[in-house]
Design a protein around this motif. Structure first.
Motif, PDB file in Angstrom:
ATOM      1  N   LEU A 153      12.181 -25.124 -16.592  1.00 47.98           N
ATOM      2  CA  LEU A 153      13.101 -24.225 -17.277  1.00 47.98           C
ATOM      3  C   LEU A 153      12.375 -23.411 -18.344  1.00 47.98           C
ATOM      4  CD1 LEU A 153      16.003 -23.247 -17.696  1.00 47.98           C
ATOM      5  CD2 LEU A 153      16.358 -25.181 -19.253  1.00 47.98           C
ATOM      6  N   SER A 154      11.473 -24.063 -19.071  1.00 52.72           N
ATOM      7  CA  SER A 154      10.705 -23.363 -20.103  1.00 52.72           C
ATOM      8  C   SER A 154       9.875 -22.238 -19.494  1.00 52.72           C
ATOM      9  CB  SER A 154       9.800 -24.356 -20.830  1.00 52.72           C
ATOM     10  OG  SER A 154       8.974 -23.709 -21.760  1.00 52.72           O
ATOM     11  N   MET A 155       9.217 -22.528 -18.371  1.00 53.86           N
ATOM     12  CA  MET A 155       8.395 -21.515 -17.715  1.00 53.86           C
ATOM     13  C   MET A 155       9.257 -20.359 -17.211  1.00 53.86           C
ATOM     14  SD  MET A 155       5.637 -20.171 -16.679  1.00 53.86           S
ATOM     15  CE  MET A 155       4.459 -21.445 -17.109  1.00 53.86           C
ATOM     16  N   MET A 156      10.397 -20.666 -16.618  1.00 54.39           N
ATOM     17  CA  MET A 156      11.258 -19.618 -16.080  1.00 54.39           C
ATOM     18  C   MET A 156      11.789 -18.702 -17.179  1.00 54.39           C
ATOM     19  SD  MET A 156      13.395 -21.441 -13.016  1.00 54.39           S
ATOM     20  CE  MET A 156      12.605 -21.685 -11.421  1.00 54.39           C
ATOM     21  N   LEU A 202      20.488 -20.711 -13.995  1.00 55.65           N
ATOM     22  CA  LEU A 202      21.669 -21.562 -13.887  1.00 55.65           C
ATOM     23  C   LEU A 202      21.428 -22.713 -12.917  1.00 55.65           C
ATOM     24  CD1 LEU A 202      24.493 -18.856 -13.856  1.00 55.65           C
ATOM     25  CD2 LEU A 202      23.990 -20.481 -15.694  1.00 55.65           C
ATOM     26  N   ASP A 203      20.698 -22.454 -11.833  1.00 53.21           N
ATOM     27  CA  ASP A 203      20.355 -23.517 -10.882  1.00 53.21           C
ATOM     28  C   ASP A 203      19.585 -24.632 -11.579  1.00 53.21           C
ATOM     29  OD1 ASP A 203      21.525 -22.392  -8.669  1.00 53.21           O
ATOM     30  OD2 ASP A 203      19.704 -21.407  -7.964  1.00 53.21           O
ATOM     31  N   TYR A 223      29.080 -23.562 -15.061  1.00 55.32           N
ATOM     32  CA  TYR A 223      30.274 -23.168 -14.309  1.00 55.32           C
ATOM     33  C   TYR A 223      30.814 -21.837 -14.804  1.00 55.32           C
ATOM     34  CZ  TYR A 223      35.061 -23.354 -12.483  1.00 55.32           C
ATOM     35  OH  TYR A 223      36.256 -23.069 -11.871  1.00 55.32           O
ATOM     36  N   SER A 224      30.880 -21.671 -16.116  1.00 55.88           N
ATOM     37  CA  SER A 224      31.344 -20.414 -16.698  1.00 55.88           C
ATOM     38  C   SER A 224      30.426 -19.261 -16.301  1.00 55.88           C
ATOM     39  CB  SER A 224      31.397 -20.533 -18.225  1.00 55.88           C
ATOM     40  OG  SER A 224      31.773 -19.309 -18.824  1.00 55.88           O
ATOM     41  N   GLY A 225      29.112 -19.531 -16.320  1.00 56.99           N
ATOM     42  CA  GLY A 225      28.150 -18.501 -15.933  1.00 56.99           C
ATOM     43  C   GLY A 225      28.288 -18.105 -14.475  1.00 56.99           C
ATOM     44  N   ARG A 226      28.529 -19.091 -13.616  1.00 57.92           N
ATOM     45  CA  ARG A 226      28.703 -18.803 -12.182  1.00 57.92           C
ATOM     46  C   ARG A 226      29.963 -17.975 -11.925  1.00 57.92           C
ATOM     47  NH1 ARG A 226      23.911 -19.303  -9.832  1.00 57.92           N
ATOM     48  NH2 ARG A 226      23.123 -21.419  -9.734  1.00 57.92           N
ATOM     49  N   SER A 279      27.957 -21.300  -4.803  1.00 62.55           N
ATOM     50  CA  SER A 279      27.293 -21.779  -6.017  1.00 62.55           C
ATOM     51  C   SER A 279      28.302 -22.052  -7.127  1.00 62.55           C
ATOM     52  CB  SER A 279      26.255 -20.757  -6.487  1.00 62.55           C
ATOM     53  OG  SER A 279      25.207 -20.638  -5.552  1.00 62.55           O
ATOM     54  N   THR A 280      29.348 -21.233  -7.213  1.00 59.74           N
ATOM     55  CA  THR A 280      30.399 -21.463  -8.207  1.00 59.74           C
ATOM     56  C   THR A 280      31.159 -22.744  -7.898  1.00 59.74           C
ATOM     57  OG1 THR A 280      30.660 -19.068  -8.469  1.00 59.74           O
ATOM     58  CG2 THR A 280      32.428 -20.459  -9.314  1.00 59.74           C
ATOM     59  N   LEU A 281      31.446 -22.957  -6.626  1.00 59.63           N
ATOM     60  CA  LEU A 281      32.170 -24.161  -6.228  1.00 59.63           C
ATOM     61  C   LEU A 281      31.345 -25.410  -6.498  1.00 59.63           C
ATOM     62  CD1 LEU A 281      33.642 -22.764  -2.894  1.00 59.63           C
ATOM     63  CD2 LEU A 281      34.921 -23.304  -4.984  1.00 59.63           C
TER      64      LEU A 281
END
Length: 379
Positions: free
Chosen positions: A210-213, A224-225, A251-254, A264-266
């Motif tokens: 996550l830090s690298m991304m 988000l993934d 979830y809110s972001g999706r 992906s939201t589901l």
């Protein structure tokens, strides 16, 4: 684990702090630990072999991969006895002499393979996609071979997934940190570590990923993934409030990014409901499930693994909520009977999803029987 700590004192270094051995790239927090490792930690003997293997990170990945393959083959030994690899057709791998594994949804005589053969198959398919500059969909289907069986089209699980995670990482970790394969392989490794129950190691890899991304400013959907996987690991480590916070945000972001009908939201809704369940907030699980499950059944279908998880989680919430009625228990049992039947047909009886649903079905049936049976009158 990937090398994010000092080799002597285990100080967390992330992906960029500290210093490295000039020959083999073993990582240290500073000169003091580096000198100590050379004089007292045996690095004077290991430095050349590590360099010969491709450096500290590659040496570590190769070692961890070999260990993971041995663990996977041992765990699958009873299931694979007398079988042969569907790729190379041998019982023992011709080069590594490793045993067979099967960690998907294949049944009968199908799906037995060596981790090395599965890894080589995935490596070749991805290389062809890269060489021929295939589109994103075709590339994704080929990269899926690192985590999904080509026969039953179900994802690997447990120690087999862990071994393939290390295989993927050791294949691509030598590429630049900005290369998509480097980032994707780190995610596969994190998923494999999690599947095998190595939650602390998985958390370390996920945080580094996550830090690298974030440093590379990757698209919001990709972040988000990674955050979703990170939250799941927090939950497995018992840090449920932190997990809930992240899953709610994901979830809110999706919803904002993709809308309520996107897969992906589901799945994000499913993960959010899981954290609510872990905190015994069953009324919220029921409310969210009643909103999401009909959409999942319509968009993904009843045989999708996410739909199965959502429906079984809803049934569990029906049973465990305060004031559960007799009708609630009956609905829970009916739902679980249906999902258990689909899961067994789709994934087999030994798959973790099937086993989890069937275990709670037994509990729900017992709870229903206890409520339906009138108390014995005293004379």
């Amino acid at each position: 684990m990937i090398l994010t700590q000092c080799a002597v004192c285990a100080t967390e270094l992330g992906l960029s702090l500290g210093k490295k051995c000039g020959r083999c790239s073993t990582r240290y927090c500073g000169a003091e630990c580096q000198v100590q490792h050379w004089k007292e930690g045996g690095h004077d003997q290991l430095c050349k072999p590590i360099k010969k293997a491709g450096g500290a990170e590659q040496y570590n990945a190769n070692k961890k991969y070999s260990e993971a393959v041995a663990v996977a083959a041992e765990a699958c030994a009873d299931d694979t006895k007398g079988q042969t690899c569907y790729i190379c057709t041998q019982a023992l791998h011709w080069k590594t002499k490793e045993g067979l594994v099967r960690g998907c949804a294949c049944r009968g005589t199908a799906g037995f393979a060596h981790v090395s053969c599965l890894a080589e198959q995935a490596k070749i398919l991805v290389a062809e996609a890269e060489e021929n500059n295939l589109d994103a969909k075709a590339f994704g289907e080929r990269f899926d071979r690192w985590h999904t069986c080509s026969l039953c089209e179900q994802k690997y699980h447990g120690v087999v997934k862990c071994a393939l995670g290390w295989a993927c990482w050791k294949t691509y970790m030598g590429r630049p940190e900005t290369d998509r394969f480097w980032l994707l392989s780190m995610r596969q490794l994190a998923g494999g570590l999690y599947a095998a129950g190595h939650y602390n190691d998985a958390l370390s890899v996920q945080e580094a990923n996550l830090s690298m991304m974030r440093r590379l400013h990757v698209p919001e959907g990709v972040l988000l993934d990674v955050q979703s996987n990170l939250a799941t690991t927090y939950a497995s480590l018992g840090r449920h409030e932190r997990a809930l916070q992240i899953k709610r945000d994901v979830y809110s972001g999706r919803l904002k990014l993709l809308g309520e009908e996107h897969e992906s939201t589901l799945r994000a809704a499913n993960n959010y409901a899981s954290s609510l369940k872990d905190l015994s907030r069953f009324e919220e699980v029921k409310s969210l499930s009643r909103k999401v499950v009909p959409v999942a059944r319509r968009i993904l279908g009843d045989s999708n693994d996410a739909t199965l998880r959502m429906r079984s989680m809803y049934a569990e919430a029906l049973c465990r909520a305060d004031g559960a009625t007799l009708d609630d228990l009956r609905e829970a049992v009916t739902t679980l009977e249906d999902t258990a039947r689909i899961a067994r047909r789709l994934m087999g009886g030994t798959h973790p999803v099937t086993a989890g649903i069937e275990e709670f079905l037994r509990n729900a049936r017992a709870a229903l029987a206890a409520r339906e049976t009138p108390p014995t009158s005293k004379k």
